[in-house]
Design an enzyme around this catalytic site. Structure first.
Site, PDB file in Angstrom:
ATOM      1  N   HIS A 190       7.138   2.072  11.498  1.00 43.54           N
ATOM      2  CA  HIS A 190       7.830   3.205  10.894  1.00 43.54           C
ATOM      3  C   HIS A 190       8.144   4.297  11.900  1.00 43.54           C
ATOM      4  CE1 HIS A 190       3.592   4.316  10.554  1.00 43.54           C
ATOM      5  NE2 HIS A 190       3.955   5.566  10.417  1.00 43.54           N
TER       6      HIS A 190
ATOM      7  N   GLU B 172       2.270  12.794  13.929  1.00 44.29           N
ATOM      8  CA  GLU B 172       1.005  12.233  13.438  1.00 44.29           C
ATOM      9  C   GLU B 172      -0.019  12.293  14.561  1.00 44.29           C
ATOM     10  OE1 GLU B 172       1.298   8.261  11.909  1.00 44.29           O
ATOM     11  OE2 GLU B 172       3.312   8.582  11.162  1.00 44.29           O
TER      12      GLU B 172
ATOM     13  N   HIS C  46       6.475   3.536  15.802  1.00 42.15           N
ATOM     14  CA  HIS C  46       5.157   2.951  16.046  1.00 42.15           C
ATOM     15  C   HIS C  46       4.815   1.979  14.921  1.00 42.15           C
ATOM     16  CE1 HIS C  46       4.490   6.662  13.768  1.00 42.15           C
ATOM     17  NE2 HIS C  46       3.430   6.104  13.243  1.00 42.15           N
TER      18      HIS C  46
ATOM     19  N   HIS D 272       0.841  -1.199   0.000  1.00 40.77           N
ATOM     20  CA  HIS D 272       0.000   0.000   0.000  1.00 40.77           C
ATOM     21  C   HIS D 272       0.876   1.248   0.000  1.00 40.77           C
ATOM     22  CE1 HIS D 272       0.682   0.682   4.310  1.00 40.77           C
ATOM     23  NE2 HIS D 272       0.403  -0.588   4.527  1.00 40.77           N
TER      24      HIS D 272
HETATM   25 FE   LIG Z   1       2.309   6.475  11.482  1.00 40.42          FE
END
Ligand SMILES: [Fe+2]
EC number: 1.13.11.5
Length: 483
Positions: free
Chosen positions: A374, A380, A401, A328
């Protein structure tokens, strides 16, 4: 029998007069997808709009004629400096019953101590975030207290300062009371408003917008607006950007269409009230609230034209540009709106809506389907708008995470058949480029606690005998694990 354009007789072609539309595109006939929205809109993004609630009010051929129909006042509103390049220049001309300067002075008013607009490291009320944070859905105000949109705002974090016109604020709101004879004027930044509970009936100087959960609205710096709550107690997020405006992301190799399409952004039409009673325009400047009192409604604009206009967008219209046969793509493909940073090509912040897509990878082309482990350059902050556990979680930039061990096990063992991701869900995500400092309120509400222990198994170690066999076979020394 008829004659062709060259005068020759032609028995087979019937020449008829053409049929033209009787007016320009009319949004009253626009097929609305939201049945709980009573208003009409003009569609587009970044183009020049024009609207008049009475005929013949908008001047022709000039912005500032000596006189305007019905003795209306002319007001200019610049969203960018006068000399900003055409591609980024934003301004609107307003024709109204009374000019904004017609007020009775500035008075002290009740402050909202939860509003922060200074994220300088010297501010003792903002904090570096060292790990994951998690916020459950924020509690609504008690029925015994009346809280409107202005006083229901709570700042979670941000960076930069409103005073320097660089940075952003990240807020939530919880409210149970409509604003009455009060307007809000935010001189600090543009508000991107994302309701997750209850519609917002937003009356602006440029007209009205009904914004339901699943939709977003942008009200730019220096535009007066009033928020009513037709569904009662309401909650949502607000992303505030200082000194810059939201843009659409470039489409790059996607081509000319896709993601958030230009024609799906809806701008209000002119709508004015006649009201000569007492009003307050609560003005936020550097996070401090000032009460500009006046004896007339601020929503008295009969006509306007320009490109500095509030708008809304239905996330249902977002076109997910991925149905993948292997790995993805990155979440940037879900970007709805972005703000340009001072670095070419780099977003200051991206606002994304993660929605359903199909992964068709199978057999040898199978891929690890959960979000991979990553460490992201940007921070984020992820909120569940529809589906999922609700609430928000977030990380600072470069915080590691990814999936849990159980999710990882499922990912490496699942059957490789086509599978939908984010099915029935809308998850919103912001990725700020600059570090997001958290407020006292955000830290107090953090449910995550200490860093979790992630009991991952070092599977590689189980295979050490085989590894050593391979090393020896290629003439290298075997590895002896340290005790
Ligand atoms: Fe993330």
């Amino acid at each position: 029998m008829s004659k062709t354009t060259n005068g020759k007789t032609n028995d087979s072609v019937q020449i008829t007069a053409g049929a033209s539309a009787q007016s320009g595109f009319d949004t009253t006939g626009y097929a609305k997808t939201r049945k709980d929205d009573p208003y009409i809109y003009q569609v587009g993004f970044g183009n020049q709009f024009a609207s008049q609630a009475l005929p013949g009010v908008l001047p022709e051929g000039q912005n500032s004629p000596q006189n305007v129909k019905y003795g209306l006042y002319i007001e200019g509103l610049n969203g960018t400096p006068f000399t900003a390049p055409r591609v980024s220049n934003q301004r609107t001309w307003i024709y109204r019953i009374l000019p904004s300067v017609s007020h009775d002075g500035v008075f002290p008013t009740k402050q909202n101590p939860y509003l922060i607009s200074d994220f300088s490291p010297s501010n003792p009320h903002v904090h570096v975030n060292g790990t994951q944070v998690t916020w459950k859905p924020f509690a609504l105000p008690a029925a015994t207290e009346k809280v409107d949109f202005i006083h229901g705002l709570r700042t979670l974090g941000g960076n930069g300062t409103a005073a320097s016109r660089e940075g952003m604020g990240y807020h939530i709101y919880t409210a149970n009371t409509s604003m009455e004879k009060t307007a809000f004027l935010n001189n600090d930044g543009d508000f991107l408003i994302v309701p997750d509970l209850g519609r917002l009936d937003i009356q602006t100087e440029f007209g009205r917008m009904m914004v339901a959960p699943g939709e977003i609205a942008v009200v730019q710096t220096g535009i007066k607006f009033k928020v009513s709550l037709p569904d009662g107690p309401s909650r949502g997020s607000v992303y505030e950007v200082y000194g810059a405006h939201f843009q659409l992301p470039e489409l790059g190799p996607l081509g000319a269409n896709g993601m958030a399409n230009v024609r799906d952004f809806e701008h209000p039409v002119a709508s004015f009230d006649v009201d000569q009673t007492a009003w307050s325009v609560i003005t936020k400047i550097g996070g401090t609230l000032f009460d500009y009192r006046q004896n007339h409604t601020p929503f008295d604009v009969v006509a306007w034209h320009g490109n500095y206009v509030p708008y809304k967008y239905d996330l249902d219209n977002f076109i997910v540009a991925q149905a993948v046969n292997k790995d993805h793509t990155d979440p940037s493909v879900f970007c709805v709106l972005r703000v340009q940073s001072k670095y070419p090509g780099i977003s200051f912040v991206e606002f994304c809506a993660l929605k359903e897509f199909l992964n068709t990878s199978a057999g040898p082309a199978g891929t690890f389907r959960p979000p991979y482990f990553h460490r992201n350059n940007a921070a984020e902050y992820v909120s569940f708008l529809k589906g999922g556990p609700g609430g928000t979680f977030g990380y600072s930039g470069f915080t590691p995470h990814g999936p849990t061990e159980a999710q990882w096990q499922e990912g490496i063992n699942e059957e490789m058949v086509p599978k939908k991701y984010y099915e029935g869900m809308v998850v919103i995500l912001i990725e700020p480029y600059q570090m997001l400092l958290l407020t006292d309120f955000a830290v107090q509400c953090n449910e995550h606690g200490e860093s979790p222990i992630q009991p991952f198994t070092p599977n590689f170690i189980k295979h050490l005998d085989s590894v050593n066999d391979e090393l020896k076979a290629s003439g290298r020394a075997a590895i002896t694990p340290q005790a």
